[in-house]
Design a protein around this motif. Structure first.
Motif, PDB file in Angstrom:
ATOM      1  N   ALA A  49       0.855  -1.187   0.000  1.00 60.15           N
ATOM      2  CA  ALA A  49       0.000   0.000   0.000  1.00 60.15           C
ATOM      3  C   ALA A  49       0.891   1.237   0.000  1.00 60.15           C
ATOM      4  CB  ALA A  49      -0.917  -0.001   1.212  1.00 60.15           C
ATOM      5  N   CYS A  53       2.426   6.263  -7.947  1.00 59.65           N
ATOM      6  CA  CYS A  53       1.924   5.970  -9.289  1.00 59.65           C
ATOM      7  C   CYS A  53       2.345   7.060 -10.271  1.00 59.65           C
ATOM      8  CB  CYS A  53       0.403   5.865  -9.285  1.00 59.65           C
ATOM      9  SG  CYS A  53      -0.235   4.524  -8.260  1.00 59.65           S
ATOM     10  N   GLY A  56      -1.237   6.695 -14.072  1.00 60.55           N
ATOM     11  CA  GLY A  56      -2.216   5.636 -13.853  1.00 60.55           C
ATOM     12  C   GLY A  56      -1.643   4.250 -13.667  1.00 60.55           C
ATOM     13  N   ARG A  57      -0.356   4.140 -13.468  1.00 66.55           N
ATOM     14  CA  ARG A  57       0.243   2.817 -13.263  1.00 66.55           C
ATOM     15  C   ARG A  57       1.308   2.897 -12.183  1.00 66.55           C
ATOM     16  NH1 ARG A  57       5.336   3.056 -14.865  1.00 66.55           N
ATOM     17  NH2 ARG A  57       5.931   4.319 -16.665  1.00 66.55           N
ATOM     18  N   ASP A  74      -6.398  -3.808  -5.682  1.00 74.46           N
ATOM     19  CA  ASP A  74      -7.646  -3.551  -4.955  1.00 74.46           C
ATOM     20  C   ASP A  74      -8.520  -4.801  -4.899  1.00 74.46           C
ATOM     21  OD1 ASP A  74      -6.897  -0.904  -4.519  1.00 74.46           O
ATOM     22  OD2 ASP A  74      -7.774  -0.232  -6.407  1.00 74.46           O
ATOM     23  N   CYS A 101      -2.720   1.573 -11.193  1.00 75.70           N
ATOM     24  CA  CYS A 101      -2.530   2.280  -9.935  1.00 75.70           C
ATOM     25  C   CYS A 101      -3.610   1.867  -8.935  1.00 75.70           C
ATOM     26  CB  CYS A 101      -2.596   3.786 -10.167  1.00 75.70           C
ATOM     27  SG  CYS A 101      -2.234   4.755  -8.685  1.00 75.70           S
ATOM     28  N   PRO A 102      -3.223   1.321  -7.780  1.00 70.89           N
ATOM     29  CA  PRO A 102      -4.230   0.880  -6.813  1.00 70.89           C
ATOM     30  C   PRO A 102      -4.810   2.051  -6.030  1.00 70.89           C
ATOM     31  CG  PRO A 102      -2.036   0.432  -5.970  1.00 70.89           C
ATOM     32  CD  PRO A 102      -1.856   0.995  -7.337  1.00 70.89           C
ATOM     33  N   ARG A 103      -6.094   1.975  -5.718  1.00 70.13           N
ATOM     34  CA  ARG A 103      -6.711   2.956  -4.829  1.00 70.13           C
ATOM     35  C   ARG A 103      -6.398   2.611  -3.377  1.00 70.13           C
ATOM     36  NH1 ARG A 103     -12.864   4.016  -6.333  1.00 70.13           N
ATOM     37  NH2 ARG A 103     -12.463   5.651  -4.779  1.00 70.13           N
ATOM     38  N   ARG A 104      -6.262   1.310  -3.102  1.00 78.77           N
ATOM     39  CA  ARG A 104      -5.957   0.867  -1.741  1.00 78.77           C
ATOM     40  C   ARG A 104      -4.639   0.112  -1.690  1.00 78.77           C
ATOM     41  NH1 ARG A 104     -11.215  -2.365  -0.050  1.00 78.77           N
ATOM     42  NH2 ARG A 104     -10.768  -3.207  -2.121  1.00 78.77           N
ATOM     43  N   ASP A 105      -4.589  -1.044  -2.332  1.00 73.17           N
ATOM     44  CA  ASP A 105      -3.367  -1.842  -2.229  1.00 73.17           C
ATOM     45  C   ASP A 105      -3.208  -2.747  -3.442  1.00 73.17           C
ATOM     46  OD1 ASP A 105      -5.238  -3.836  -1.843  1.00 73.17           O
ATOM     47  OD2 ASP A 105      -4.842  -4.069   0.291  1.00 73.17           O
TER      48      ASP A 105
END
Length: 226
Positions: A49, A53, A56-57, A74, A101-105
């Motif tokens: 986490a 990014c 977007g990656r 995610d 790209c993760p929003r959380r993990d």
């Protein structure tokens, strides 16, 4: 305008900029490490986490000798594209992995041989477990990355270990926690002994059967490191 007023205005501007710019958090890793020293194999399940990014990656680097069995972003499975020529990385044995790209993990599950570096550094063998960033055994974004991490694994009862984290033992189970460490390190082996001349700020471990001259050299290196 007086120097004092300029100085105070500068402080106010700096404080305003700091408040307007979100602080970059250190990435956080939770690693479940499956060690098989007898077979010379390694398996890792790592959740990450706070990754940085770009467009977007998130780009990660991992030893190319390790095989990715599963990737998640995610909590959803993704398929990383095949390794690409992503330019040079400081670790020649690493390959690039691009994830959304993760929003959380994000999560990677991978495994591979215990020998991770041609010259013998970073290995999992019956005589030695030596893991650090130089083998690329965990996903890296950059060489100076500082990470908050927690690692769990098992080792034979008679093995001694060194690590930059705080160790909790329960039988053969280990939990190691570290804050803002620049490397995720585990060094372990059977038959290790601490040199009597270890300085107060460092532990110096060496083969219990080492010759006196080798012990003296180890103690000297420990003092220099401390």
């Amino acid at each position: 305008m007086s120097e004092r007023r300029v100085w105070r205005r500068g402080l106010a501007v700096a404080a305003l900029l700091a408040a307007a710019s979100p602080a970059m958090a250190d990435p956080r890793y939770r690693l479940a490490l499956d060690l098989d020293p007898a077979a010379g194999r390694i398996g890792v399940d790592v959740r990450m986490a706070g990754l940085a990014c770009t467009d977007g990656r998130v780009r990660l680097w991992l030893n190319r000798g390790l095989t990715i069995a599963r990737a998640e972003v995610d909590r959803r499975a993704v398929t990383p594209p095949p390794p690409v020529d992503a330019g040079k990385f400081w670790l020649s044995s690493a390959a690039a992995i691009d994830l959304p790209c993760p929003r959380r993990d994000a999560r990677l599950v991978y495994m591979g041989p215990g020998t991770l570096h041609p010259d013998g550094r970073n290995q999992v063998s019956p005589r030695l477990v030596e893991l650090s960033l130089y083998g690329g055994w965990y996903p890296l974004q950059r060489i100076d990355q500082r990470t908050l991490w927690r690692l769990t694994t098992r080792l034979p009862r008679d093995w001694r270990l060194a690590t930059p984290g705080r160790v909790t033992r329960s039988g053969t189970a280990l939990a190691i926690t570290a804050r803002r460490a620049s490397d995720i390190v585990l060094l372990a082996a059977p038959g290790l002994a601490e040199t009597p001349a270890s300085p107060a700020t460092a532990r110096v471990l060496i083969d219990a059967d080492a010759a006196p001259a080798e012990r003296a050299t180890a103690a000297t290196l420990g003092r220099e490191a401390a």
